[in-house]
Enzyme design. Sequence first.
Site, PDB file in Angstrom:
ATOM      1  N   ALA A   1       0.652  -0.935  -0.019  1.00 16.89           N
ATOM      2  CA  ALA A   1       0.085  -0.059  -0.009  1.00 16.89           C
ATOM      3  C   ALA A   1       0.251   1.109  -0.168  1.00 16.89           C
ATOM      4  O   ALA A   1       0.196   2.123   0.868  1.00 16.89           O
ATOM      5  CB  ALA A   1      -1.048   0.286   1.239  1.00 16.89           C
TER       6      ALA A   1
ATOM      7  N   HIS B   1       9.306  -5.010   2.620  1.00 18.32           N
ATOM      8  CA  HIS B   1       9.068  -4.620   1.867  1.00 18.32           C
ATOM      9  C   HIS B   1       9.901  -4.516   0.716  1.00 18.32           C
ATOM     10  O   HIS B   1      10.124  -3.878  -0.106  1.00 18.32           O
ATOM     11  CB  HIS B   1       8.840  -2.713   1.775  1.00 18.32           C
ATOM     12  CG  HIS B   1       6.954  -2.933   2.437  1.00 18.32           C
ATOM     13  ND1 HIS B   1       6.088  -3.168   1.951  1.00 18.32           N
ATOM     14  CD2 HIS B   1       6.528  -2.490   3.681  1.00 18.32           C
ATOM     15  CE1 HIS B   1       4.448  -2.922   2.473  1.00 18.32           C
ATOM     16  NE2 HIS B   1       5.786  -2.453   3.795  1.00 18.32           N
TER      17      HIS B   1
ATOM     18  N   ARG C   1      14.041 -24.023  -2.058  1.00 16.16           N
ATOM     19  CA  ARG C   1      15.358 -24.127  -2.692  1.00 16.16           C
ATOM     20  C   ARG C   1      15.518 -22.682  -2.744  1.00 16.16           C
ATOM     21  O   ARG C   1      17.058 -22.304  -2.857  1.00 16.16           O
ATOM     22  CB  ARG C   1      15.902 -24.657  -3.657  1.00 16.16           C
ATOM     23  CG  ARG C   1      15.321 -25.886  -3.571  1.00 16.16           C
ATOM     24  CD  ARG C   1      15.928 -26.495  -5.733  1.00 16.16           C
ATOM     25  NE  ARG C   1      15.467 -27.603  -5.266  1.00 16.16           N
ATOM     26  CZ  ARG C   1      14.679 -28.713  -6.096  1.00 16.16           C
ATOM     27  NH1 ARG C   1      13.482 -27.028  -7.081  1.00 16.16           N
ATOM     28  NH2 ARG C   1      14.560 -30.000  -5.837  1.00 16.16           N
TER      29      ARG C   1
ATOM     30  N   ASP D   1       0.196  -2.016  13.213  1.00 21.32           N
ATOM     31  CA  ASP D   1       0.912  -1.371  11.782  1.00 21.32           C
ATOM     32  C   ASP D   1      -1.045  -0.793  10.536  1.00 21.32           C
ATOM     33  O   ASP D   1      -1.535  -1.104  10.043  1.00 21.32           O
ATOM     34  CB  ASP D   1       0.671  -2.517  10.127  1.00 21.32           C
ATOM     35  CG  ASP D   1       1.382  -2.172   9.401  1.00 21.32           C
ATOM     36  OD1 ASP D   1       1.300  -0.728   8.922  1.00 21.32           O
ATOM     37  OD2 ASP D   1       0.763  -2.640   7.712  1.00 21.32           O
TER      38      ASP D   1
END
Length: 393
Positions: A139, A194, A226, A273
């Site tokens: 966002a 982020h 992996r 948040d």
Amino acid sequence: MTTADRNRTALAGARLVLPDGVVENGRLAVEGARIAALGGERRPDDLDLDGFTVVPGFVDLHVHGGGGASYASGIAEEALLAARTHLEHGTTTTMASTVTGEIDELCHQAAVLSELVEDGVLAGIHFEGPFISHNRCGAHRPDLLRDPDPALVRKLVDAARGHAKMVTLAPELPGGLESVRMLAELGVVAAVGHTDSDYAKTLEAIEAGATVATHLFNAMPSIQHRAPGPIVALLEDERVTVELINDGVHLHPSVLDLAYRTAGAERVALITDAMGAAGMGDGLYPLGPLQVRVEDGVARLVEGGSIAGSTLTLDVSFKRSVTLGGLSLDQAVRSLSTVPARLLGLADSVGSLEPGKNADLVVVDSATYDLVAVMRRGEWIIGADRFGPAARA
């Protein structure tokens, strides 16, 4: 009640969640703004907290707004409203998190928020963006993102006048590792988030001084067998505190359990948040330069539909943690109070119930864990009337 009486308060009969365990039928005395003592004989003028549990005030490392207001508005009155909203939900120590914007606008926001830090309303400023990955921007407005050039990062930190506590960045971007080193030297927390970083680059960031994972699992590559990516690197290193959003939307309960079993409660900080819709109803809200639609309490960008923060408050996170998340009371307290207080360098004054520390208290119902009352620095914010006339201001 006189001012003198209000400055001397004792809570008796409560369950107290202390650093060394849970005490039943405990007593906690407050003088002025601080906890004066724990224990002692019950007195006739003590407030009766039978049936209630007292925990330290919550500490939120990562919150963008609440009550219809945003810390990214650059308006002091909005920041005050956001802080008050979360305070009434038990967050007695709060960071103000910004969102990606133009550098000069972020500097203006930092100047406004710094005044509120100096006034004791906020504990510091967290810059989330613009130094983040286009591929994991969530966002945040993509056209405003910037590489973490150390000079630009330093410009934001300087604009906060010593009150920048944390900067979230993507370390794989040009200037990322250099900025992490610079932040560590300045005493500002460098947080990995982020990000499109891989496992090796994340390890480099940790070695350079990064100590926080911004909302772990969200806005970063998933674990692959992996290609373990940043999540494994951040979980396995004991120097890293991991943020988790326990709102029932951002993370599956099994993922929360995995994080706790891997990192332990001493390395988990539960955050909100939260954006401006926290404490409000469904509708349209701004998040920096973007528009967010909240439906059934879930915040998503109007354009694109990405999850846009949360509408969570920490009292709800606490209740979820002990009723649905399988955490003990002391584990929940560590993640909601002790760990974030320590990370911010505030452990001498907040984060636990101990004599000499701030009288920042959250009272919940011992049966339901619903919020009942909040005290900050010895003053009742809400709920004083629940304990009889002696608790009235």
